[in-house]
Every structure is written in structure tokens, then in C-alpha cells.
Write a protein that holds these residues in place. Structure first.
Motif, PDB file in Angstrom:
ATOM      1  N   TYR A 273      97.215 -37.892 -21.289  1.00  0.00           N
ATOM      2  CA  TYR A 273      97.723 -36.838 -20.403  1.00  0.00           C
ATOM      3  C   TYR A 273      98.154 -35.628 -21.236  1.00  0.00           C
ATOM      4  CZ  TYR A 273     100.821 -34.568 -16.971  1.00  0.00           C
ATOM      5  OH  TYR A 273     101.444 -33.677 -16.138  1.00  0.00           O
ATOM      6  N   GLU A 274      97.459 -34.504 -21.021  1.00  0.00           N
ATOM      7  CA  GLU A 274      97.864 -33.250 -21.659  1.00  0.00           C
ATOM      8  C   GLU A 274      98.731 -32.428 -20.719  1.00  0.00           C
ATOM      9  OE1 GLU A 274      94.671 -31.020 -23.361  1.00  0.00           O
ATOM     10  OE2 GLU A 274      93.634 -32.802 -24.110  1.00  0.00           O
ATOM     11  N   ARG A 275      98.266 -32.287 -19.489  1.00  0.00           N
ATOM     12  CA  ARG A 275      99.024 -31.647 -18.416  1.00  0.00           C
ATOM     13  C   ARG A 275      98.448 -32.170 -17.103  1.00  0.00           C
ATOM     14  NH1 ARG A 275      96.577 -25.570 -19.403  1.00  0.00           N
ATOM     15  NH2 ARG A 275      94.624 -25.862 -18.242  1.00  0.00           N
TER      16      ARG A 275
ATOM     17  N   HIS B  64      94.387 -43.234 -33.373  1.00  0.00           N
ATOM     18  CA  HIS B  64      94.568 -44.353 -32.466  1.00  0.00           C
ATOM     19  C   HIS B  64      95.515 -45.398 -33.056  1.00  0.00           C
ATOM     20  CE1 HIS B  64      90.728 -43.737 -29.830  1.00  0.00           C
ATOM     21  NE2 HIS B  64      91.331 -42.593 -30.116  1.00  0.00           N
ATOM     22  N   SER B  65      95.517 -45.510 -34.373  1.00  0.00           N
ATOM     23  CA  SER B  65      96.391 -46.508 -35.022  1.00  0.00           C
ATOM     24  C   SER B  65      97.868 -46.234 -34.728  1.00  0.00           C
ATOM     25  CB  SER B  65      96.152 -46.519 -36.533  1.00  0.00           C
ATOM     26  OG  SER B  65      96.367 -45.228 -37.098  1.00  0.00           O
ATOM     27  N   ASP B  66      98.199 -44.950 -34.467  1.00  0.00           N
ATOM     28  CA  ASP B  66      99.584 -44.610 -34.131  1.00  0.00           C
ATOM     29  C   ASP B  66      99.934 -45.019 -32.710  1.00  0.00           C
ATOM     30  OD1 ASP B  66      99.817 -43.480 -36.641  1.00  0.00           O
ATOM     31  OD2 ASP B  66      99.373 -41.433 -35.946  1.00  0.00           O
ATOM     32  N   TRP B  67      98.915 -45.244 -31.878  1.00  0.00           N
ATOM     33  CA  TRP B  67      99.152 -45.607 -30.487  1.00  0.00           C
ATOM     34  C   TRP B  67      99.418 -47.103 -30.323  1.00  0.00           C
ATOM     35  CZ3 TRP B  67      94.455 -42.800 -27.738  1.00  0.00           C
ATOM     36  CH2 TRP B  67      94.503 -41.430 -28.046  1.00  0.00           C
ATOM     37  N   ILE B  68      98.774 -47.892 -31.157  1.00  0.00           N
ATOM     38  CA  ILE B  68      98.861 -49.353 -31.023  1.00  0.00           C
ATOM     39  C   ILE B  68     100.302 -49.816 -31.235  1.00  0.00           C
ATOM     40  CG2 ILE B  68      98.081 -51.550 -31.983  1.00  0.00           C
ATOM     41  CD1 ILE B  68      95.458 -50.144 -32.738  1.00  0.00           C
ATOM     42  N   GLY B  69     100.775 -50.615 -30.287  1.00  0.00           N
ATOM     43  CA  GLY B  69     102.139 -51.128 -30.357  1.00  0.00           C
ATOM     44  C   GLY B  69     103.144 -50.330 -29.564  1.00  0.00           C
ATOM     45  N   LYS B  70     102.738 -49.149 -29.071  1.00  0.00           N
ATOM     46  CA  LYS B  70     103.641 -48.336 -28.257  1.00  0.00           C
ATOM     47  C   LYS B  70     103.501 -48.715 -26.790  1.00  0.00           C
ATOM     48  CE  LYS B  70     103.666 -44.292 -31.305  1.00  0.00           C
ATOM     49  NZ  LYS B  70     105.088 -44.464 -31.683  1.00  0.00           N
TER      50      LYS B  70
ATOM     51  N   SER C  28     104.281 -43.548 -23.484  1.00  0.00           N
ATOM     52  CA  SER C  28     104.822 -42.979 -24.718  1.00  0.00           C
ATOM     53  C   SER C  28     104.287 -41.579 -24.989  1.00  0.00           C
ATOM     54  CB  SER C  28     104.472 -43.874 -25.910  1.00  0.00           C
ATOM     55  OG  SER C  28     105.103 -45.129 -25.810  1.00  0.00           O
ATOM     56  N   LYS C  29     105.117 -40.797 -25.630  1.00  0.00           N
ATOM     57  CA  LYS C  29     104.731 -39.474 -26.107  1.00  0.00           C
ATOM     58  C   LYS C  29     104.355 -39.601 -27.578  1.00  0.00           C
ATOM     59  CE  LYS C  29     106.808 -34.875 -26.794  1.00  0.00           C
ATOM     60  NZ  LYS C  29     108.048 -34.069 -26.558  1.00  0.00           N
ATOM     61  N   VAL C  30     103.128 -39.205 -27.937  1.00  0.00           N
ATOM     62  CA  VAL C  30     102.677 -39.338 -29.325  1.00  0.00           C
ATOM     63  C   VAL C  30     102.350 -37.961 -29.898  1.00  0.00           C
ATOM     64  CG1 VAL C  30     101.819 -41.692 -29.058  1.00  0.00           C
ATOM     65  CG2 VAL C  30     100.305 -39.772 -28.528  1.00  0.00           C
ATOM     66  N   LEU C  31     102.550 -37.824 -31.199  1.00  0.00           N
ATOM     67  CA  LEU C  31     102.389 -36.537 -31.875  1.00  0.00           C
ATOM     68  C   LEU C  31     101.095 -36.494 -32.673  1.00  0.00           C
ATOM     69  CD1 LEU C  31     106.019 -36.054 -33.231  1.00  0.00           C
ATOM     70  CD2 LEU C  31     105.047 -35.184 -31.099  1.00  0.00           C
ATOM     71  N   SER C  32     100.559 -35.279 -32.831  1.00  0.00           N
ATOM     72  CA  SER C  32      99.358 -35.057 -33.633  1.00  0.00           C
ATOM     73  C   SER C  32      99.755 -34.630 -35.042  1.00  0.00           C
ATOM     74  CB  SER C  32      98.482 -33.979 -32.993  1.00  0.00           C
ATOM     75  OG  SER C  32      99.100 -32.708 -33.124  1.00  0.00           O
ATOM     76  N   ASN C  33      98.765 -34.386 -35.878  1.00  0.00           N
ATOM     77  CA  ASN C  33      99.029 -33.929 -37.240  1.00  0.00           C
ATOM     78  C   ASN C  33      99.624 -32.519 -37.263  1.00  0.00           C
ATOM     79  OD1 ASN C  33      96.578 -32.822 -36.307  1.00  0.00           O
ATOM     80  ND2 ASN C  33      95.874 -32.452 -38.402  1.00  0.00           N
TER      81      ASN C  33
ATOM     82  N   LEU D 123     100.538 -41.162 -23.266  1.00  0.00           N
ATOM     83  CA  LEU D 123      99.590 -42.260 -23.088  1.00  0.00           C
ATOM     84  C   LEU D 123      99.985 -43.054 -21.852  1.00  0.00           C
ATOM     85  CD1 LEU D 123      99.420 -43.476 -26.812  1.00  0.00           C
ATOM     86  CD2 LEU D 123      97.994 -41.762 -25.671  1.00  0.00           C
ATOM     87  N   LEU D 124      99.182 -42.947 -20.785  1.00  0.00           N
ATOM     88  CA  LEU D 124      99.529 -43.550 -19.508  1.00  0.00           C
ATOM     89  C   LEU D 124      98.618 -44.733 -19.192  1.00  0.00           C
ATOM     90  CD1 LEU D 124     100.005 -40.286 -17.398  1.00  0.00           C
ATOM     91  CD2 LEU D 124     101.695 -41.507 -18.794  1.00  0.00           C
ATOM     92  N   ALA D 125      99.144 -45.666 -18.403  1.00  0.00           N
ATOM     93  CA  ALA D 125      98.353 -46.814 -17.969  1.00  0.00           C
ATOM     94  C   ALA D 125      97.286 -46.357 -16.985  1.00  0.00           C
ATOM     95  CB  ALA D 125      99.266 -47.863 -17.318  1.00  0.00           C
ATOM     96  N   PRO D 126      96.091 -46.942 -17.033  1.00  0.00           N
ATOM     97  CA  PRO D 126      94.990 -46.511 -16.148  1.00  0.00           C
ATOM     98  C   PRO D 126      95.126 -47.087 -14.748  1.00  0.00           C
ATOM     99  CG  PRO D 126      94.237 -48.271 -17.574  1.00  0.00           C
ATOM    100  CD  PRO D 126      95.645 -47.962 -18.005  1.00  0.00           C
ATOM    101  N   THR D 127      96.078 -46.594 -13.992  1.00  0.00           N
ATOM    102  CA  THR D 127      96.258 -47.023 -12.602  1.00  0.00           C
ATOM    103  C   THR D 127      95.121 -46.465 -11.746  1.00  0.00           C
ATOM    104  OG1 THR D 127      97.560 -45.069 -12.052  1.00  0.00           O
ATOM    105  CG2 THR D 127      98.767 -46.988 -12.902  1.00  0.00           C
TER     106      THR D 127
END
Length: 304
Positions: A25-27, A51-57, A61-66, A73-77
């Protein structure tokens, strides 16, 4: 997507695993589905996301880029899947889907027939509604479209709840194996009246049929066919109207030049909302609401 396997139940408490499908989700109007793969990267205008930063969250969750940008990252409802799926045909959206499932009285354990499958937007919500013990049998006459839908259902974990068949329901009707065993039937066809006699044979004694049609001519012909096989025939038009509420000041007086569109013309100058009863200017404002009408669709309903 669905709680088929308790260990993989989608919730904001479950951790994202390698191989999961997530909605990035960007917006509100920019989302995409991504399969998590350790070692892969997602690149967009906000930077590079590993993607390795996403695993385990957990989902949500809100994840950051470089570069310090971020996505969620949302569940695919089913609701989100409807917004990101590939449009092979025109699809049903949330307002239509919720209305259909409610009036078809679909609950866990139901058996549902659908024609045609299209892009699978409605099918994903039907599957969640009948889970964990029900089943959705969906048919499309287009072989490639059916194959693509089948692949999508496997990606989002619905293959145990949805069976995709290739069949011209308008010309051949539904398979005889479902005769008298189905709780609900949904038709989204160019000529639904051709499939109504077959649909009636498939339904249980208290079963319900819904036909979705964008044109009133289709509705009229469908109703004519329904009267020969069904009772309690009803037609609905589904409207969704969104509101954007913005706060601002409105000039309600003066010489009517620059006045708000909703103010009435007047010969005598009226005090504006920024003036008190003594004619002196005071602080003030009003709230304006702008309504933006959306699409409208017609549904035919009937019960056996």
C-alpha cells in the motif's frame, strides 16, 4: 487469504513468511500485490524495499526503503484483492459485492454456483463467505480467462474452496450433478434469461438466484423469464455516493458576486458569515460537502 489452515490464518497478528502474498500500500489509489521472496526487491518511487526486511513482520507493518520512503504491507483480503487484481473483464466492487452476498444469504457451508467468473472479484468474497466447509463452483466460457482465474485463486489460497469450470452456461446450462443441491446462484451474463431455467433446477427448495445486469433491457427480459420459474422477484439499483468534506469560508452576502453556488440572490445586502449582527467582521467559517456520484447497477432477485 482465508483461515483454511489455522497456522496460516491471515490477521494482523500473523507474521509475514517467505512465499506469502502481500498487498503493498502506497496510498489509497496506489496498491499492488507482491509475492514475498527472500532475496528479492521491490523498487518504486520511494526507493528499494528488500523482501528480507518484510519477513517476520506482522501484516499492517510500515516498512522503510533505502531512501527513507515507506509503504504498508497489508493482508490480501477479498476487499483489497478486488482493488489490485488484473482486470480481464469489468468487475464488481465492494458496494455490489456486499449487497450480493447479503441478499443471497450466503453463510459458511453453502454451495454456490457462479457464471461467469470473469476476473474473479466476486468469487474471492463468495469463497470467504462459504468457508471453511462450503464451496463455490464458478464457470466461464472463455478457456484462457478461466485458466487465469484458477491461477489467481491458487495464489491467494482459495483452491480448496473454489472450482473453476469451462462451460457455456447460456447454451448448455449448469451441470446436472448440481440439480437440487445448490443454496445460491449468481449470474453475470450478457443474456442471463437463457440460463435462468437451468439455474432454477439447480437450487434447493428455498434457494435464491441473483442476476447482475448493467442495462435495464437485460433486467426486463430476465424478469420475464424469472416469472415462469420463481416467486418473490425483486429488482434493485445499487448506488454508491462518496463525500469529500472540506472546511472553508463561504461568502453568503454582498452583491452576490463571488457568492457560493448555494446562496440565494437577494436585493438587500445580507451579513456574511464573517460578520456579526453589528456589521463588524468576526472570525467564522462553514463546512462544505462535495458529493461525487459513482456507478449504478441493477440486480434481479428471486427465490424458488
Amino acid at each position: 487469504m482465508l483461515p483454511i489452515d489455522p497456522a496460516k490464518k491471515n490477521s494482523f497478528q500473523r507474521k509475514i513468511c517467505d512465499g506469502d502474498l502481500v498487498i503493498v500500500y502506497e496510498r489509497h489509489d496506489v496498491m499492488k500485490s507482491v509475492k514475498v521472496c527472500d532475496g528479492s526487491e521491490l523498487q518504486n518511487r520511494f526507493g528499494i524495499f528488500k523482501h528480507s526486511d518484510w519477513i517476520g513482520k506482522p501484516f499492517g507493518s510500515k516498512v522503510l526503503s533505502n531512501k527513507g520512503g515507506f509503504v504498508y504491507l497489508l493482508a490480501p483480503t477479498p476487499e483489497l484483492w478486488t482493488l489490485v487484481l488484473s482486470h480481464r473483464t469489468q468487475i464488481l466492487y465492494i458496494a455490489d459485492i456486499s449487497f450480493v452476498i447479503s441478499y443471497l444469504e450466503i453463510i459458511p457451508g453453502c454451495m454456490v454456483l457462479e457464471s461467469g467468473t470473469g476476473s474473479g472479484s466476486l468469487t474471492t468474497s463468495l469463497a470467504r463467505a462459504v468457508a471453511p466447509s462450503g464451496h463455490v463452483y464458478t464457470f466461464d466460457f472463455h478457456e484462457q480467462r478461466a485458466a487465469s482465474a484458477r491461477e489467481d485463486f491458487e495464489r491467494i489460497g482459495l483452491s480448496s474452496l473454489v472450482t473453476v469450470g469451462i462451460r457455456d452456461i447460456q447454451g448448455e446450462g449448469f451441470p446436472d450433478e448440481f440439480c437440487g443441491a445448490v443454496d445460491s446462484v449468481f449470474l453475470d451474463l450478457p443474456q442471463p434469461w437463457l440460463a435462468i431455467p437451468s439455474a432454477g433446477k439447480m437450487l434447493k427448495q428455498d434457494g435464491i438466484l441473483c442476476s447482475f445486469s448493467p442495462c435495464i433491457e437485460q433486467v426486463q427480459r430476465s424478469c420475464e423469464s424469472l416469472r415462469a420459474h420463481f416467486t418473490d422477484i425483486r429488482t434493485f439499483e445499487v448506488l454508491l455516493r462518496t463525500y469529500e468534506v472540506r472546511e472553508g469560508r463561504m461568502n453568503c452576502g454582498g452583491d452576490n458576486e463571488g457568492a457560493s453556488p448555494g446562496s440565494r440572490p437577494s436585493k438587500r445586502r445580507l451579513p456574511s458569515s464573517s460578520e456579526g449582527s453589528n456589521g463588524k467582521e468576526t472570525k467564522g467559517g462553514s463546512v462544505m460537502a462535495m458529493a461525487r456520484p459513482c456507478g449504478r447497477h441493477n440486480f434481479d432477485w428471486s427465490e424458488t
